[in-house]
Motif scaffolding. Structure first.
Motif, PDB file in Angstrom:
ATOM      1  N   GLY A 278       0.818  -1.210   0.000  1.00 27.35           N
ATOM      2  CA  GLY A 278       0.000   0.000   0.000  1.00 27.35           C
ATOM      3  C   GLY A 278       0.849   1.255   0.000  1.00 27.35           C
ATOM      4  N   LEU A 279       1.874   1.281   0.857  1.00 24.44           N
ATOM      5  CA  LEU A 279       2.773   2.438   0.884  1.00 24.44           C
ATOM      6  C   LEU A 279       3.516   2.565  -0.435  1.00 24.44           C
ATOM      7  N   ILE A 280       3.945   1.439  -0.998  1.00 24.31           N
ATOM      8  CA  ILE A 280       4.644   1.490  -2.294  1.00 24.31           C
ATOM      9  C   ILE A 280       3.768   2.159  -3.336  1.00 24.31           C
ATOM     10  N   ALA A 281       2.530   1.690  -3.459  1.00 23.64           N
ATOM     11  CA  ALA A 281       1.620   2.264  -4.453  1.00 23.64           C
ATOM     12  C   ALA A 281       1.365   3.738  -4.180  1.00 23.64           C
ATOM     13  N   LYS A 282       1.251   4.098  -2.914  1.00 24.63           N
ATOM     14  CA  LYS A 282       0.997   5.498  -2.548  1.00 24.63           C
ATOM     15  C   LYS A 282       2.177   6.387  -2.923  1.00 24.63           C
ATOM     16  N   GLN A 283       3.386   5.922  -2.647  1.00 25.28           N
ATOM     17  CA  GLN A 283       4.566   6.723  -2.963  1.00 25.28           C
ATOM     18  C   GLN A 283       4.808   6.811  -4.467  1.00 25.28           C
ATOM     19  N   VAL A 284       4.547   5.740  -5.183  1.00 23.79           N
ATOM     20  CA  VAL A 284       4.668   5.791  -6.641  1.00 23.79           C
ATOM     21  C   VAL A 284       3.698   6.823  -7.209  1.00 23.79           C
ATOM     22  N   ALA A 285       2.467   6.823  -6.698  1.00 21.27           N
ATOM     23  CA  ALA A 285       1.471   7.793  -7.164  1.00 21.27           C
ATOM     24  C   ALA A 285       1.897   9.223  -6.851  1.00 21.27           C
TER      25      ALA A 285
ATOM     26  N   GLY B 238       4.902  10.250  -7.050  1.00 19.34           N
ATOM     27  CA  GLY B 238       6.043  10.589  -7.896  1.00 19.34           C
ATOM     28  C   GLY B 238       7.382  10.072  -7.411  1.00 19.34           C
ATOM     29  N   SER B 239       7.396   9.254  -6.369  1.00 19.71           N
ATOM     30  CA  SER B 239       8.661   8.720  -5.856  1.00 19.71           C
ATOM     31  C   SER B 239       9.187   7.608  -6.759  1.00 19.71           C
ATOM     32  N   ARG B 240      10.508   7.529  -6.840  1.00 26.63           N
ATOM     33  CA  ARG B 240      11.164   6.419  -7.532  1.00 26.63           C
ATOM     34  C   ARG B 240      11.408   5.320  -6.498  1.00 26.63           C
ATOM     35  N   VAL B 241      10.682   4.224  -6.666  1.00 32.41           N
ATOM     36  CA  VAL B 241      10.685   3.150  -5.678  1.00 32.41           C
ATOM     37  C   VAL B 241      11.214   1.875  -6.322  1.00 32.41           C
ATOM     38  N   GLY B 242      12.081   1.164  -5.611  1.00 32.88           N
ATOM     39  CA  GLY B 242      12.599  -0.103  -6.101  1.00 32.88           C
ATOM     40  C   GLY B 242      12.526  -1.180  -5.036  1.00 32.88           C
ATOM     41  N   ILE B 243      12.514  -2.435  -5.481  1.00 30.44           N
ATOM     42  CA  ILE B 243      12.522  -3.593  -4.587  1.00 30.44           C
ATOM     43  C   ILE B 243      13.726  -4.451  -4.938  1.00 30.44           C
ATOM     44  N   CYS B 244      14.445  -4.894  -3.924  1.00 30.27           N
ATOM     45  CA  CYS B 244      15.559  -5.816  -4.112  1.00 30.27           C
ATOM     46  C   CYS B 244      15.284  -7.079  -3.307  1.00 30.27           C
TER      47      CYS B 244
ATOM     48  N   GLU C 153       4.611  -4.560 -11.860  1.00 30.59           N
ATOM     49  CA  GLU C 153       3.857  -3.764 -12.844  1.00 30.59           C
ATOM     50  C   GLU C 153       2.602  -3.179 -12.205  1.00 30.59           C
ATOM     51  N   VAL C 154       1.928  -3.959 -11.386  1.00 28.81           N
ATOM     52  CA  VAL C 154       0.737  -3.460 -10.686  1.00 28.81           C
ATOM     53  C   VAL C 154       1.088  -2.246  -9.838  1.00 28.81           C
ATOM     54  N   LEU C 155       2.205  -2.320  -9.127  1.00 28.32           N
ATOM     55  CA  LEU C 155       2.593  -1.256  -8.207  1.00 28.32           C
ATOM     56  C   LEU C 155       3.265  -0.085  -8.911  1.00 28.32           C
ATOM     57  N   GLY C 156       3.768  -0.303 -10.121  1.00 28.95           N
ATOM     58  CA  GLY C 156       4.374   0.783 -10.890  1.00 28.95           C
ATOM     59  C   GLY C 156       5.750   1.183 -10.424  1.00 28.95           C
ATOM     60  N   ILE C 157       6.499   0.246  -9.832  1.00 29.83           N
ATOM     61  CA  ILE C 157       7.806   0.602  -9.300  1.00 29.83           C
ATOM     62  C   ILE C 157       8.823   0.838 -10.413  1.00 29.83           C
ATOM     63  N   THR C 158       9.900   1.519 -10.053  1.00 28.58           N
ATOM     64  CA  THR C 158      10.931   1.890 -11.024  1.00 28.58           C
ATOM     65  C   THR C 158      11.795   0.704 -11.411  1.00 28.58           C
ATOM     66  N   MET C 159      12.145  -0.136 -10.451  1.00 31.65           N
ATOM     67  CA  MET C 159      12.998  -1.287 -10.729  1.00 31.65           C
ATOM     68  C   MET C 159      12.759  -2.386  -9.704  1.00 31.65           C
ATOM     69  N   ARG C 160      13.106  -3.605 -10.102  1.00 30.30           N
ATOM     70  CA  ARG C 160      13.144  -4.732  -9.176  1.00 30.30           C
ATOM     71  C   ARG C 160      14.349  -5.583  -9.547  1.00 30.30           C
TER      72      ARG C 160
ATOM     73  N   LYS D 245      -4.809  -1.867  -4.785  1.00 34.06           N
ATOM     74  CA  LYS D 245      -3.528  -2.141  -5.444  1.00 34.06           C
ATOM     75  C   LYS D 245      -2.756  -3.207  -4.668  1.00 34.06           C
ATOM     76  N   LYS D 246      -2.778  -3.103  -3.341  1.00 31.02           N
ATOM     77  CA  LYS D 246      -2.090  -4.104  -2.522  1.00 31.02           C
ATOM     78  C   LYS D 246      -2.690  -5.483  -2.753  1.00 31.02           C
ATOM     79  N   GLU D 247      -4.003  -5.566  -2.743  1.00 29.84           N
ATOM     80  CA  GLU D 247      -4.663  -6.858  -2.954  1.00 29.84           C
ATOM     81  C   GLU D 247      -4.363  -7.402  -4.349  1.00 29.84           C
ATOM     82  N   GLU D 248      -4.328  -6.515  -5.325  1.00 30.33           N
ATOM     83  CA  GLU D 248      -4.019  -6.948  -6.685  1.00 30.33           C
ATOM     84  C   GLU D 248      -2.586  -7.457  -6.783  1.00 30.33           C
ATOM     85  N   ALA D 249      -1.653  -6.757  -6.120  1.00 30.29           N
ATOM     86  CA  ALA D 249      -0.255  -7.192  -6.144  1.00 30.29           C
ATOM     87  C   ALA D 249      -0.090  -8.547  -5.462  1.00 30.29           C
ATOM     88  N   LEU D 250      -0.716  -8.733  -4.314  1.00 29.05           N
ATOM     89  CA  LEU D 250      -0.645 -10.024  -3.636  1.00 29.05           C
ATOM     90  C   LEU D 250      -1.288 -11.121  -4.473  1.00 29.05           C
ATOM     91  N   GLY D 251      -2.325 -10.770  -5.206  1.00 33.08           N
ATOM     92  CA  GLY D 251      -3.003 -11.746  -6.063  1.00 33.08           C
ATOM     93  C   GLY D 251      -2.138 -12.257  -7.199  1.00 33.08           C
TER      94      GLY D 251
END
Length: 237
Positions: free
Chosen positions: A23-30, A32-38, A63-70, A168-174
């Motif tokens: 949820g926070l990831i999706a919120k920060q992406v919306a 304008g933050s550049r968010v990545g997961i490692c 893709e659901v969350l719209g992050i910059t990189m993984r 968005k969180k539920e969709e990502a977990l799905g």
């Protein structure tokens, strides 16, 4: 294009970050933050699914969350020991992306890999600022470090309202059907804690956290050091 990120989230396995803070990831992406997961491992020892399927699920969730990189460091599943090689791998990721904020799993959890990931990230955050450590990569300022909850949790130090982004969180977990899909007779799916109502319990946890502030859903975070809060305008008393 710069590889620098505003926020970098570490998890032992693909789906850890989504469980704790999608949820926070999706919120920060919306915002304008550049968010990545490692992800540290390929989760090759998971009871269900396989490495290739997990990669596809992680890509779909990203893709659901719209992050910059993984990225995935390919460290051994159930082998996240505090070794020089493992610490340098995580340190390298921090220096590569130079985030302002880092998130890691909470340091108490039923899964040993989540605890190990938490410790490795702490070690790496400290080392990333040492200019004589791994001198082939420039040192970076120490980012703020926060911890998200996966399985075990306590009363959080911080709450973030994620109500508007909970779908968005539920969709990502799905996207992680190999992990959260219901075990059924005749299918090659072993029953695990993850496919026995786990997502429903995550949702109940986030609703309970939100109840503390009379909001529908919140995600909680822990810290080990004081954090700075700037207050603007008059405070009602």
């Amino acid at each position: 294009m710069s590889q620098e990120l505003d926020i970098l989230i570490f998890g032992a396995h693909a789906d850890d970050a989504e469980i704790g803070m999608a949820g926070l990831i999706a919120k920060q992406v919306a915002a304008g933050s550049r968010v990545g997961i490692c992800d540290l491992t390929e989760a090759e020892l998971s009871s269900n699914g396989n490495v290739e399927l997990r990669k596809m699920e992680a890509a779909a969730a990203s893709e659901v969350l719209g992050i910059t990189m993984r990225s995935n460091l390919g460290l051994p599943d159930r082998g996240l020991y505090i070794t020089p090689d493992n610490i340098s791998a995580v340190t390298g990721a921090i220096r590569k992306y130079s985030p302002s904020i880092i998130f890691a799993p909470y340091w108490e959890d039923r899964h040993p890999d989540h605890i190990a990931c938490s410790k490795l990230v702490e070690e790496a955050v400290f080392n990333a600022k040492l200019r004589r450590y791994m001198p082939d990569m420039p040192a970076v300022p120490a980012p703020d470090l926060y911890f998200y909850f996966i399985n075990d949790w306590r009363t959080p130090d911080l709450l973030v309202d994620v109500t508007d982004y909970y779908e968005k969180k539920e969709e990502a977990l799905g996207c992680y059907q190999s992990q959260f899909g219901q075990a059924a007779p005749g299918l090659d799916v072993a029953p695990t804690p993850l496919n026995q109502g786990y997502v429903e319990r995550v949702k109940a946890r986030d609703a309970l956290l939100g109840q503390r502030k009379l909001i529908s859903y919140a995600e909680g975070f822990a810290v080990k050091s004081p954090y700075l809060v700037n207050l603007f305008g008059p405070i009602n008393t």
